[in-house]
Each structure stands twice: as structure tokens, then as C-alpha cells.
Design an enzyme around this catalytic site. Structure first.
Site, PDB file in Angstrom:
ATOM      1  N   SER A  27      38.841  21.861  54.956  1.00 38.12           N
ATOM      2  CA  SER A  27      39.778  22.813  54.209  1.00 38.12           C
ATOM      3  C   SER A  27      41.284  22.333  54.361  1.00 38.12           C
ATOM      4  O   SER A  27      41.659  21.904  55.628  1.00 38.12           O
ATOM      5  CB  SER A  27      39.688  24.147  54.336  1.00 38.12           C
ATOM      6  OG  SER A  27      40.781  24.886  53.734  1.00 38.12           O
ATOM      7  N   TYR A  45      39.100  31.830  59.660  1.00 35.51           N
ATOM      8  CA  TYR A  45      38.405  30.780  58.614  1.00 35.51           C
ATOM      9  C   TYR A  45      39.037  29.335  59.058  1.00 35.51           C
ATOM     10  O   TYR A  45      38.317  28.289  59.039  1.00 35.51           O
ATOM     11  CB  TYR A  45      38.636  31.188  57.382  1.00 35.51           C
ATOM     12  CG  TYR A  45      38.121  30.153  56.317  1.00 35.51           C
ATOM     13  CD1 TYR A  45      36.983  30.051  55.877  1.00 35.51           C
ATOM     14  CD2 TYR A  45      39.215  29.319  55.687  1.00 35.51           C
ATOM     15  CE1 TYR A  45      36.736  28.943  54.777  1.00 35.51           C
ATOM     16  CE2 TYR A  45      38.739  28.393  54.717  1.00 35.51           C
ATOM     17  CZ  TYR A  45      37.473  28.170  54.246  1.00 35.51           C
ATOM     18  OH  TYR A  45      37.083  27.189  53.363  1.00 35.51           O
TER      19      TYR A  45
END
Length: 282
Positions: free
Chosen positions: A176, A189
């Protein structure tokens, strides 16, 4: 693609359902032409029921691959993916599994091999997130779930797949943009995505002598079920990117096609940044 209007207000529970999203994500462009880049290949895709995973499955199918997709509980979405893959003339194996459990990871590999006999491409993609503005609000249950979903299965499935991958085959991991620039409301995360990045680079070096490639894609804000399932307000989602909008799964999946194909035969340990123009350092 032109800049869209704000996303309408909506809310879902995790893991999210694509059939309930408004608007529906674009899975593959109508004018995307396959060219047999993956003809005869077998791909295993986690989180393949919706979002980026569904898009990867359909793009791989249009390029000639049969696919096995792993999903947690979204049976309706998984069946839709299967229909889309079969529409491309390829087969699709659905595997329902909780990848937080090592036994399920082992079963996934076994079911794929029992059906297809071989495995050429592993796409680690499944993930969860629990946005919190303060680390003090991150519960240990959510922290554990994030790590056990986002990085543990990547390790287990990569390890288990090595017995079946042969020279020229590959692993593709989904990281990400948050791994590279951080995220104040996704501390746990983002840290799992950083772990995925380092894991990818390290494994790539470890197995390069076997002519097995390990690469990844680091998406920015992409319109997937995870977004309305985890954010209270999606109205301006993605509008802070240089391109001024969120991306669609159809704009991410071609990066996976490239990394899975012979076109990327001299690429390993690398990430493609599909993030709407944000400049990322090494």
C-alpha cells in the site's frame, strides 16, 4: 478517466460486499484486450471475491489463465467473480477459508493443487483495516486481526507454494502507499504493509537463484468494498491525490498482469506504485 463527483454516503460492515457499493467499482475496461500473456497458467488469488482481487482474477482470465480465488465469507461476491472469469472462457475455483489459520492456508494450497495439478502465480492480496485516529484507541483484538490477516498468510502461502512453483513462476504481494508515506489513522495497517514490502524484497533475494520472482503492487486510494466498510465518510475519498480522484480496480490489475507475465522476467524485489501520482521514494 474524468474526475468523478463525490461518492454518496454509504456504510457497510467488514469485510464489505461489492454488490452493495454505490457506484460499483470498474473491474475491467471494456476495451482491455487480452493477448495470451498468461495462457496456460494457474493463479491463486487471495481476496479474489471483490475489489482488486476480483479485477486481477478477471484480467488474468482474459490473458488466458485459470484462477483459484480465496474468500472469507462473501459467497455472493465470490460467485460473481467466478461468473466473470468463466465468461472469459477460463475456469475458476472458489475456496472459502480463514487465512488467519495456518491449517486453512494449507488447505487452500491443497485444494488448488488437487484441482489444477500445478501453480504458477500466487497473488497475496487479502487484507483488513480498522481506522483509528489515536494509537490509544487501537484494541489488541484489532491489532492481532490486522497482522494475522495482512501479513501472516502472505508468509504461510508463500512458504507453502514454493514446493509447487517452478522456474519462471512468481509471487505478487499487495502492499500500500501507506507503507511508504505512513498514515496517521491507520498505524497498525500501515505497519503490516511495511512488513509486506520488506518481506517481498527479502524473499525475492532468497529465491532468485531458482528463477522465481517476487514483486508487489502498492496501490493508493482504490474504490473497493474495504473503503465503505471501514470509513464513515467516503465522500471525498481519493480526492487528495495529484490526479484528484480515487482509482478503480481496473486501473490496478494490469500492474499484476505485467508482473505475472514474461514482460517482467528481469524484475524481482520491486513494487509498482498505482497511487494517483503520489511521488514515492525507494
Amino acid at each position: 478517466m474524468s474526475k468523478p463527483k463525490e461518492f454518496p454516503k454509504q456504510s457497510q460492515d467488514q469485510p464489505g460486499k461489492q454488490n452493495e457499493m454505490n457506484p460499483k467499482p470498474e473491474i475491467i475496461r471494456a476495451d482491455y484486450k487480452g493477448s495470451d500473456k498468461l495462457k496456460g497458467k494457474i493463479a491463486l488469488i487471495t481476496g479474489g471475491d471483490s475489489g482488486i482481487g476480483r479485477s486481477v482474477a478477471v484480467h488474468f482470465a482474459r490473458e488466458g489463465a485459470d484462477v483459484a480465488i480465496v474468500y472469507l465469507s462473501e459467497t455472493e461476491d465470490a460467485k460473481k467473480t467466478k461468473t466473470l472469469v468463466e465468461k472469459e472462457g477460463q475456469s475458476c475455483l472458489l475456496i472459502k477459508a480463514d487465512l488467519k489459520k495456518r491449517n486453512d492456508c494449507e488447505r487452500v494450497i491443497k485444494e488448488c493443487m488437487d484441482t489444477y495439478i500445478k501453480l504458477n502465480i500466487l497473488v497475496n492480496n487479502a487484507g483488513v483495516q480498522f481506522p483509528k485516529d489515536s494509537i490509544e484507541d487501537v484494541s489488541m483484538d484489532d491489532f492481532d486481526a490486522t497482522y494475522k490477516t495482512n501479513i501472516y498468510p502472505y508468509f504461510h502461502l508463500a512458504k507453502l507454494s514454493l514446493a509447487h512453483l517452478n522456474s519462471g513462476d512468481c509471487i505478487i504481494n499487495t502492499s500500500s502507499v501507506t507503507a511508504y508515506r505512513g498514515s496517521s489513522h491507520l498505524v497498525d495497517y500501515a505497519s503490516t504493509k511495511g512488513a509486506i514490502t520488506s518481506f517481498t524484497r527479502s524473499l525475492a533475494k532468497q529465491i532468485a537463484d531458482k528463477n522465481l520472482r517476487v514483486n508487489g503492487v502498492a496501490p493508493g486510494p482504490i474504490w473497493t468494498p474495504l473503503i465503505p466498510a471501514t470509513f464513515d465518510d467516503v465522500s471525498d475519498f481519493g480526492q487528495d491525490t495529484p490526479l484528484g480522484r480515487a482509482g478503480q480496480p481496473s486501473e490496478v490489475a494490469p500492474a499484476y498482469v505485467f508482473l505475472a507475465s514474461k514482460d517482467a522476467s528481469y524484475i524481482t524485489g520491486q513494487f509498482i506504485h498505482v497511487n494517483g501520482g503520489e511521488i514515492i521514494g525507494a
